[in-house]
Motif scaffolding. Structure first.
Motif, mmCIF file in Angstrom:
data_model
loop_
_atom_site.group_PDB
_atom_site.id
_atom_site.type_symbol
_atom_site.label_atom_id
_atom_site.label_comp_id
_atom_site.label_asym_id
_atom_site.label_seq_id
_atom_site.Cartn_x
_atom_site.Cartn_y
_atom_site.Cartn_z
ATOM 1 N N GLU A 1 0.807 -1.225 0.000
ATOM 2 C CA GLU A 1 0.000 0.000 0.000
ATOM 3 C C GLU A 1 0.842 1.278 0.000
ATOM 4 O OE1 GLU A 1 -2.700 -0.235 3.281
ATOM 5 O OE2 GLU A 1 -3.525 -2.182 2.669
ATOM 6 N N THR A 2 2.125 1.155 -0.347
ATOM 7 C CA THR A 2 2.997 2.329 -0.340
ATOM 8 C C THR A 2 3.660 2.543 -1.696
ATOM 9 O OG1 THR A 2 5.011 1.172 0.332
ATOM 10 C CG2 THR A 2 3.514 1.892 2.090
ATOM 11 N N VAL A 3 4.224 3.747 -1.833
ATOM 12 C CA VAL A 3 4.978 4.137 -3.020
ATOM 13 C C VAL A 3 6.332 4.649 -2.531
ATOM 14 C CG1 VAL A 3 5.033 5.654 -5.033
ATOM 15 C CG2 VAL A 3 2.842 4.785 -4.197
ATOM 16 N N GLN A 4 7.404 4.291 -3.255
ATOM 17 C CA GLN A 4 8.747 4.687 -2.820
ATOM 18 C C GLN A 4 9.531 5.259 -4.001
ATOM 19 O OE1 GLN A 4 10.368 4.178 0.538
ATOM 20 N NE2 GLN A 4 11.369 5.841 -0.565
ATOM 21 N N GLU B 1 -3.683 -2.603 -2.283
ATOM 22 C CA GLU B 1 -2.531 -2.738 -3.164
ATOM 23 C C GLU B 1 -2.422 -1.564 -4.134
ATOM 24 O OE1 GLU B 1 -5.014 -4.913 -2.898
ATOM 25 O OE2 GLU B 1 -4.331 -6.991 -2.864
ATOM 26 N N VAL B 2 -1.193 -1.082 -4.324
ATOM 27 C CA VAL B 2 -0.954 -0.025 -5.320
ATOM 28 C C VAL B 2 -0.508 -0.735 -6.593
ATOM 29 C CG1 VAL B 2 0.207 2.124 -5.840
ATOM 30 C CG2 VAL B 2 -0.263 1.517 -3.457
ATOM 31 N N LEU B 3 -1.401 -0.804 -7.558
ATOM 32 C CA LEU B 3 -1.216 -1.668 -8.727
ATOM 33 C C LEU B 3 -0.408 -1.019 -9.842
ATOM 34 C CD1 LEU B 3 -4.896 -2.959 -8.920
ATOM 35 C CD2 LEU B 3 -2.941 -4.071 -7.821
ATOM 36 N N SER B 4 -0.387 0.323 -9.885
ATOM 37 C CA SER B 4 0.255 0.984 -11.014
ATOM 38 C C SER B 4 0.877 2.297 -10.567
ATOM 39 C CB SER B 4 -0.768 1.235 -12.131
ATOM 40 O OG SER B 4 -1.900 1.925 -11.623
ATOM 41 N N VAL B 5 1.906 2.720 -11.294
ATOM 42 C CA VAL B 5 2.581 3.974 -10.983
ATOM 43 C C VAL B 5 3.103 4.575 -12.278
ATOM 44 C CG1 VAL B 5 4.838 2.901 -10.576
ATOM 45 C CG2 VAL B 5 4.275 5.065 -9.466
ATOM 46 N N ALA B 6 3.091 5.914 -12.362
ATOM 47 C CA ALA B 6 3.580 6.594 -13.571
ATOM 48 C C ALA B 6 4.094 7.969 -13.202
ATOM 49 C CB ALA B 6 2.469 6.713 -14.610
#
Length: 1580
Positions: free
Chosen positions: A1117-1120, A1140-1145
């Motif tokens: 559940e985090t972004v780094q 859940e963090v499924l995607s990042v851009a």
């Protein structure tokens, strides 16, 4: 391929051109009629069709219509007469005896036709139809014309050709409808031939010349066909022959119509008459026929459609139709007859191909043909619409405006179509912006769909699109042609013309019919060119008078020879010879000798001569002016007037006219004293000529970039001198531009042009040079740019940021954000757009003007890294995100648990759904999305194994799905050069596709042993890297499909995400092993990592645009963010997602990171690592399910899906320092809360079925957890005495608990709701408990419990049609209110259990989540998922005012302050809001703030005084006044009227009105200091 009129045949008759020349000469002679021997012959002189030997007229021997008749007399011929009428001829007998006819018929007649050509042949007549008597008379008349010597050669040849064709039809021996129609026309034609007056107009003779030459050509064609047959074949006609005879009949009928008839179609009736030049015929020769179906008496419908606002969405393109006289005329009468007949036969034949492409080089007369075809179609009632493209006007070279304009014209031609089109525009979301839809969708939605609803099989309409090659976007042309190539299911045809360019040939080579103008035999074209030149020069008195006795003179033939097949050369030659700056007779005589010989380029030769002569003898200043005129002519974005030329070139209009005087042969200049008419080129080839590389050394050469630079400078000069504050002329800020009491200012044409065209000129000139850059920057950073935007608003032009983005990111962003207020109301550029822009901090290089008397916007950004949250539908997740290349939009793949709800949605960077882009629906789960490098398309991959390509501007598919994979496709990527698409699938293969055609490129890439989870292209498009479920990476050669190197090993679980660094040197990978690694892209060696920090699977990774950082998202559940060189974490982990963090851009500018999660949200985060983020986040991070006031109204408690309870100061909105957030075990969501009556305790119900009790002073548990429920506890409530707690649960039960010990009180109450119990409420005396819920069985009910016996006291209270979500007792205990999922509110009598009045259905549009009484019981508040709160009079059940509107987010809970002056509401967007209710009776609220002492804010006004619509406009509630426009990014956190407090971690905005005295008619004072002026309240 269509049979081409005049196409080269095996044999060509000798002397054909000589016949043509003789015909011109004899028919052109002007010997006076008085000197011409007259001849009349009686039909009685014939026996069985054999002409009498009598060769001259004897007075009295027949009808003496020639004896003593005046020059103006003519013969009227009854059409049903069996007697051949006499013929008069104006030729001298000697001239008439020249062997024209004999020569033209001198060769042997083929056997099998000779009998038909004999005089006896007229015994063969049709068996029925018009009648043998008329047929015989017509043939007799025609034969008489042929045999008499003193007849105009064109007339004689026409009659002979018709006889030959009639005789051939006789040999066929069968009658048919087409022959009857032909006979009707020939019958009238025979009357025309035999009743000519003595002074036949030359225009009519030209028509007969063209008709006779066309018939002669047809005759030759038929003879050649018969020559190749055996004797038997010549007599016995096959079925194919019979079809050809019918076709021939149709063709001859059409040829005659084109040559000498005109027609009008009205109300399904077609009236055919001779052309107006044939004045000697009477009205009784009119032919009346039934026209094509579908025509109506439509005047009222047309007027209605002209006023249609919906049709305005299709654009306001002017001058596109064929009848635009500024674009030249049609074909000269008498020319192109055979070709026109071919085109019209195709058009009128319902069974022929729906598409006809006419191609030809520049100058072959395509546009003139198009105009004539359209005119003929109009006469026949089958004209649909036309769009004539041209390089001279911006709108007329825009492919995306063609179909909308055609649709609009069709709507005017066919009002029933127009109404069907309106229905589509109104109800189809994909048609909100018709001009930006994909071309395929434009065709389907704007043409085919409405046509299919109203067109009948009897209908037939033809659409003409001319000069397609003159459109700029060649890719779009190909798409349009592919769309039109689809055969429509309606009777609709398309006639297209263009140059034979490769792209068009490729798109049209297998579609419909084609005809190449350059394939038409040269002598046929030359005959038409001679007719054209003859008519043109005949109108020049000096030339005609000098040559009338030998007309046409040999010079015309010489010019025709010089012109070849190019009409533009003939036209330009005529213009040059007759130009006012020369002696026309001399130029006419010596034209060919003076023209240099350039072999195959006569048009260039002609232009060379014209330009040489134009510049000859000019002084340097004169040459400079002429070059400037040419530069503007080439670079102008639309045709300009002499006046505009003068202003742009800073010279006098008369000098402009003088400069163009020598160019009248190539440039159309308005007549003297008409200075507002347009200067335009006659043909696009002239622009090609003056800008070609071959002319670089000439004085007249124009370099486009320099020309655009000069015109850009001129535009800046004009704008600097003419633009000013208030340029729009708007009188009031309360109204839109269209609704102003007096129209906005009319702009000078040069200023309008400068405002609309400077950007185009700047971009076309290029911004490479420093001085040019400085000029553009000076304008964009100066004060004038704001007046320019005001001018654009007044000009009603679309304010778009595409071009501005290239010139200035800052101003482009400004226009993108504030397009709505700028375009809608010019004053709000200053009153709304600039204040809000200033609040956010203007972008660099933008200088906002100082405005002292406008609203002051106070903006408080949210704390932490989180910048924005986009809420998705419940139970949905975002599996992939992709920014558009310009960073303005975000495409999201959204999947839900509901079937048929998988879609790609495009959002603006501000979090608003891009309404012009329709959600892209999929039948199954979507795994991945990607933007094309040019931003035009979006590709999506899904579990059904296909890739879909969508138009990014409309959301509509642009092609059929790409199929080839055998299992789910999990990833898709565009190559950086835009040529290819790579896809990876669960079938363990990678495929490459051609991005234009959708075809496979190479064989599938095979090498992995597991599913392909991710692919990425190298920046140079040469390599593809893939990550797989086999835990490895492979690098592939994208040119060959072979493995370049690998496998790359190191991960211990699925490699789910890979990406190349921007410089192509490194590859980053993320794996389910929770690690992130970086590899050398050339060797596959590990360079950085593993980067450990995540505690669960890594789902996605991405490089920052500068390559310095890597971002990763995880199931934890985090972004780094990581340092790509060292592998160190460079920031705190971004927290906020609850799943859940499924995607990042990364955004293209590197400022922002977007993440998509399974928690039904998309979030945007501040990616700038140089800016520290605050750890203090006072607000909830998930939906606020419940709110409750403390009994003393000092505190407000909120329970959230983030697993916390927070206590707030109800006055300040601050989180209590003494009461930190209460966090539930495992972050279990809090679904319900309630205060005890004494305020000492707080109870909450949790999603896991547990109930917890807390001390309000310490935040410590007051008892052990109360367990017993097996489902979500949706409601908890203290009894009035505070001793008992009631709880309602998803497990279908109601339970009672001891509030002191937490122990259960008795057994659970089985609610018998047959489903979840959503709500409970105590009666004021504590004796009764009401519960509501249920959805299945006998659910949808409420039950009343007598707690003394713990049993239901009454039968269920039924009435709602869906779950009851909220119940409340009135303070006096007499009534119970309920709110339901069915969207209604009901009131019940607590004693009788019967409904009081009818349910309220008309206010809330979504389920009602909350109902609550005011402390005094006079008012009821209801909150709904529609985002509104309504207040009701508890006695009358009438609404007390307009609703309290938050900002569109769902209202999940509502609480009344015990003091009655406020309402608190909890929202699905994680915010808590406190609304201040007016102190007066709600029916008598004031419309002004409560005090004028100190600052005045928008939220000081009562909540029901102003409203904010979905369009962002703040208006007064009872009037149309526009007060303020609020940008999307400010609406969620706006302190709107009546809103006292926003509690939550979102950006908030307050609008101060203390100095805002400039509004309404005083808006122009916004730049002035208010100087202590008394506050002028907004109109309420």
């Amino acid at each position: 391929m269509t049979e081409i009129p005049g196409k080269k045949k095996p044999k060509v008759k000798r002397g054909w051109m000589k016949q043509m020349k003789d015909m011109f000469k004899r028919s052109g002679s002007k010997t006076p009629r008085s000197e011409t021997p007259s001849l009349a012959t009686n039909a009685e002189g014939f026996k069985r069709g054999v002409p009498s030997t009598q060769s001259h007229h004897e007075p009295g021997s027949g009808p003496a219509f020639l004896d003593g008749r005046s020059n103006q007399e003519s013969l009227e011929v009854p059409l049903n007469s069996a007697t051949a009428p006499q013929l008069a001829c104006d030729e001298p007998k000697g001239e008439a005896e020249r062997p024209l006819i004999k020569e033209s018929r001198g060769d042997a007649v083929p056997e099998g036709v000779s009998s038909a050509l004999s005089p006896e042949a007229d015994i063969s007549v049709p068996s029925d139809g018009i009648g043998s008597k008329i047929y015989g008379a017509v043939k007799t008349t025609l034969r008489l014309v042929v045999e008499i010597g003193d007849v105009f050669p064109p007339v004689k040849s026409t009659a002979a050709g018709l006889l030959f064709i009639f005789d051939l039809i006789d040999a066929y021996g069968e009658n048919h409808e087409e022959f009857n129609k032909l006979l009707e026309r020939v019958n009238v034609l025979s009357a025309i031939l035999t009743s000519c007056p003595k002074d036949v107009p030359e225009e009519v003779l030209d028509r007969f010349r063209g008709l006779s030459l066309t018939l002669l050509e047809k005759e030759e064609e038929l003879k050649r066909k018969l020559e190749n047959r055996s004797r038997v074949e010549r007599v016995i006609f096959s079925a194919q022959d019979k079809e050809e005879i019918i076709k021939l009949t149709q063709e001859i009928k059409m040829i005659i119509e084109i040559a000498v008839f005109t027609s009008v179609t009205q109300n399904e009736v077609r009236t055919i008459q001779a052309v107006s030049d044939i004045r000697w015929l009477k009205d009784h020769v009119t032919i009346i026929e039934q026209a094509s179906g579908g025509l109506r008496n439509m005047e009222k419908d047309i007027e209605f459609l002209r006023r249609s606002e919906l049709l305005r969405k299709l654009g306001e393109v002017e001058g596109a139709e064929y009848d635009n006289q500024k674009r030249g005329g049609g074909c000269t009468p008498g020319t192109r007859i055979s070709l026109l007949a071919t085109l019209l036969i195709w058009a009128m034949d319902r069974d022929s191909a729906h598409l006809f492409w006419l191609s030809g080089p520049a100058g072959t007369g395509k546009t003139a043909l198009s105009k004539t075809v359209c005119a003929q179609l109009t006469q026949r009632g089958v004209y649909g619409a036309s769009f004539l493209c041209t390089v001279q006007e911006k709108d007329l070279q825009d492919v995306y405006l063609i179909i909308p304009t055609v649709a609009k014209i069709l709507a005017e031609e066919r009002p029933d179509f127009g109404k069907a089109l309106e229905h589509v525009l109104l109800n189809d979301r994909s048609c909100r912006s018709p001009k930006t839809m994909s071309l395929d969708d434009q065709y389907s939605k704007l043409i085919l769909e409405p046509a299919s609803k109203v067109f009948t099989p009897d209908d037939l309409l033809v659409v003409c699109i001319d000069a397609l090659d003159e459109c700029k976007d060649k890719d779009a042309i190909g798409k349009l042609l592919r769309a039109l190539s689809r055969k429509p299911n309606v009777p609709l045809k398309f006639f297209l013309t263009s140059r034979p360019e490769i792209a068009l040939r490729t798109s049209l080579q297998s579609s419909g019919k084609q005809l190449r103008l350059y394939d038409i035999e040269e002598h046929v074209v030359k005959a038409d060119v001679m007719l054209f030149l003859s008519e043109q020069f005949r109108a020049v008195p000096a030339i005609y008078e000098a040559h009338k006795n030998t007309w046409p003179p040999p010079e015309i033939e010489a010019i025709a020879d010089f012109s070849g097949k190019l009409f533009i050369v003939a036209f330009t030659a005529f213009k040059y010879i007759t130009a006012p700056n020369g002696v026309c007779l001399e130029r006419f005589k010596h034209f060919v000798q003076r023209s240099p010989d350039l072999g195959s380029s006569p048009v260039n030769a002609l232009y060379d001569g014209i330009m040489t002569e134009a510049f000859q003898g000019l002084h340097r200043d004169e040459q400079r002016l002429l070059r400037s005129c040419l530069s503007l002519l080439v670079s102008a974005q639309k045709p300009l007037s002499p006046y505009d030329y003068g202003k742009l070139l800073n010279t006098d209009t008369c000098l402009i006219r003088e400069a163009f005087k020598a160019l009248h042969s190539v440039v159309q200049v308005p007549e003297e004293r008409i200075d507002d008419g347009s200067i335009s080129i006659y043909h696009a080839s002239f622009v090609d000529y003056v800008t070609s590389d071959t002319q670089r050394e000439q004085k007249w050469a124009v370099e486009k970039a320099i020309a655009h630079a000069e015109m850009g400078d001129a535009c800046f000069r004009i704008m600097d001198s003419m633009l000013c504050f208030g340029i729009s002329g708007a009188q009031t800020s309360y109204l839109s531009n269209d609704d102003q009491l007096t129209p906005l200012k009319t702009f000078a044409s040069e200023l309008a042009y400068a405002c609309t065209s400077w950007g185009d000129h700047a971009l076309y000139a290029g911004l490479e040079s420093e001085p040019r850059q400085q000029k553009v920057k000076a304008f964009l950073n100066g004060e004038t740019v704001w007046y320019w935007l005001e001018a654009l608003s007044a000009l009603k032009l679309e304010v778009t940021s595409t071009e501005l983005q290239t010139l200035s990111d800052g101003l482009g962003d400004f226009v993108h954000t504030f397009e709505t207020p700028i375009a809608h109301s010019a004053p709000h550029l200053y009153l709304s757009a600039i204040p809000f822009s200033g609040a956010l901090g203007a972008a660099p290089h933008i200088s906002l003007p100082a405005l002292d008397s406008v609203p002051i916007v106070h903006h408080l950004p949210r704390t932490g890294r989180a910048m924005l949250r986009i809420n998705l539908p419940s139970f949905s997740g975002c599996s992939c995100l992709a920014f558009s290349p310009d960073g303005k939009y975000l495409a999201a793949a959204i999947n839900t648990s509901q079937p048929k709800t998988f879609r790609v949605v495009v959002y603006t960077r501000g979090g608003q759904h891009a309404t012009q882009v329709t959600p892209m629906m999929h039948p199954v789960h979507i795994s991945h999305v990607a933007y094309s490098p040019n931003a035009r398309h979006i590709a999506s991959a899904s579990d059904d194994g296909v890739i879909r390509i969508w138009d990014s501007q409309t959301g509509m598919p642009v092609s059929e799905p790409l199929q080839g994979h055998t299992y789910a496709v999990w990833v898709v990527a565009y190559s950086p050069d835009g040529r290819h698409i790579a896809s990876g699938s669960a079938d363990k293969t990678i495929r490459l596709w051609d991005a234009q055609t959708g075809l496979h490129v190479l064989q599938p890439f095979v090498g992995h042993t597991g599913a392909i989870c991710s692919v990425a292209y190298s920046p140079d498009s040469k390599y593809v890297v893939s990550g797989s479920a086999d835990n490895t990476l492979l690098v592939w050669d994208a040119q060959t499909g072979r493995i370049a190197f690998g496998p790359i090993t190191g991960h211990t679980d699925i490699v789910c995400s890979v990406a190349y660094s921007p410089d192509g040197k490194h590859i980053v990978s993320g794996s389910w092993d929770s690690m992130v690694r970086i590899w050398d892209a050339r060797t596959g060696e590990a360079t950085v990592g593993p980067m450990a920090g995540h505690t669960d699977k890594v789902r996605a990774v991405a490089f920052s645009p500068n390559g310095r950082f890597v971002v990763s998202s995880s199931n934890d559940e985090t972004v780094q963010i990581w340092d790509a060189r060292t592998g160190d974490a460079v920031s705190e982990r971004f927290k906020g997602h609850t799943s859940e963090v499924l995607s990042v851009a990364y955004s293209p500018d590197g400022k922002c990171i977007a993440t998509g999660s399974a928690d039904s949200s998309i979030r945007l985060w501040d990616a700038r690592t140089d800016r520290p983020a605050s750890d203090f986040t006072p607000g909830h991070s998930d939906t606020i399910w419940a709110v409750a006031y403390s009994p003393d109204a000092k505190f407000l408690a909120s329970g959230s899906g983030d697993g916390t309870i927070r206590i707030w100061d109800a006055q300040t909105g601050d989180l209590l320092d003494s009461f930190p957030p209460i966090r539930m075990d495992n972050n279990t969501p809090v679904r319900s809360i309630a205060y005890s009556p004494d305020g000492k305790y707080l109870v909450c119900g949790l999603e896991d079925g547990i109930i917890r009790l807390w001390h309000t002073h310490t935040g410590k548990p007051a008892s052990d957890a109360m367990s017993g429920h097996t489902g979500i506890v949706r409601c908890v409530a203290f009894s009035p005495d505070g001793i008992t707690i009631a709880s309602a649960s998803q497990d279908e039960t109601v339970r009672l608990w001891d509030a002191r010990t937490g122990e259960p009180r008795g057994k659970p109450l089985i609610a018998r709701h047959s489903d979840a119990v959503a709500a409970v409420a105590w009666s004021p005396d504590g004796r009764y408990l009401v519960s509501g819920g249920g959805a299945g069985g006998d659910g949808k009910t409420m039950r009343l419990w007598d707690l003394t016996v713990a049993q239901p006291l009454f039968e269920p209270m039924t009435g709602h049609t869906d779950e009851v979500w909220s119940v409340a007792y009135s303070p006096d205990g007499r009534h119970i209110a309920s709110g339901s999922k069915d969207g209604t509110i009901r009131l019940w009598d607590a004693k009788t259990r019967q409904p009081v009045g009818k349910p309220i259905r008309t206010c809330h549009t979504e389920p009602v989540r909350a109902v609550v009484y005011s402390p005094d019981g006079s008012c009821l508040a209801t909150g709904s998922r529609d985002g509104t709160i309504w207040l009701w009079d508890a006695r009358t059940w009438e609404p007390l005012s307009s609703p309290i509107i938050g900002h569109g987010s769902w209202v999940m809970s509502v609480a009344y302050s015990p003091t009655g002056g406020r309402i608190a509401s909890g929202y699905e967007d994680t915010t808590l809001r406190i609304w201040k209710l007016p102190q007066e009776k709600l029916t008598q609220v004031t419309c002004t703030p409560p005090t004028l002492d100190g600052p005045i804010y928008l939220h000081d006004y009562p909540y029901d005084v102003f409203t904010i619509g979905d369009d962002g406009w703040l208006r007064n509630a009872l009037g149309p006044h526009l007060l303020l426009w609020v940008p999307v990014a400010h609406r969620a956190g706006l302190y709107r009227n009546g809103l006292e407090r926003i509690i939550g971690n979102i950006a908030t905005t307050k609008v101060e009105l203390t100095k805002a005295v400039a509004h309404g008619e005083n808006w122009l004072k916004c730049r002035n200091s208010h100087d202590g002026a008394r506050y002028r309240p907004w109109p309420a």
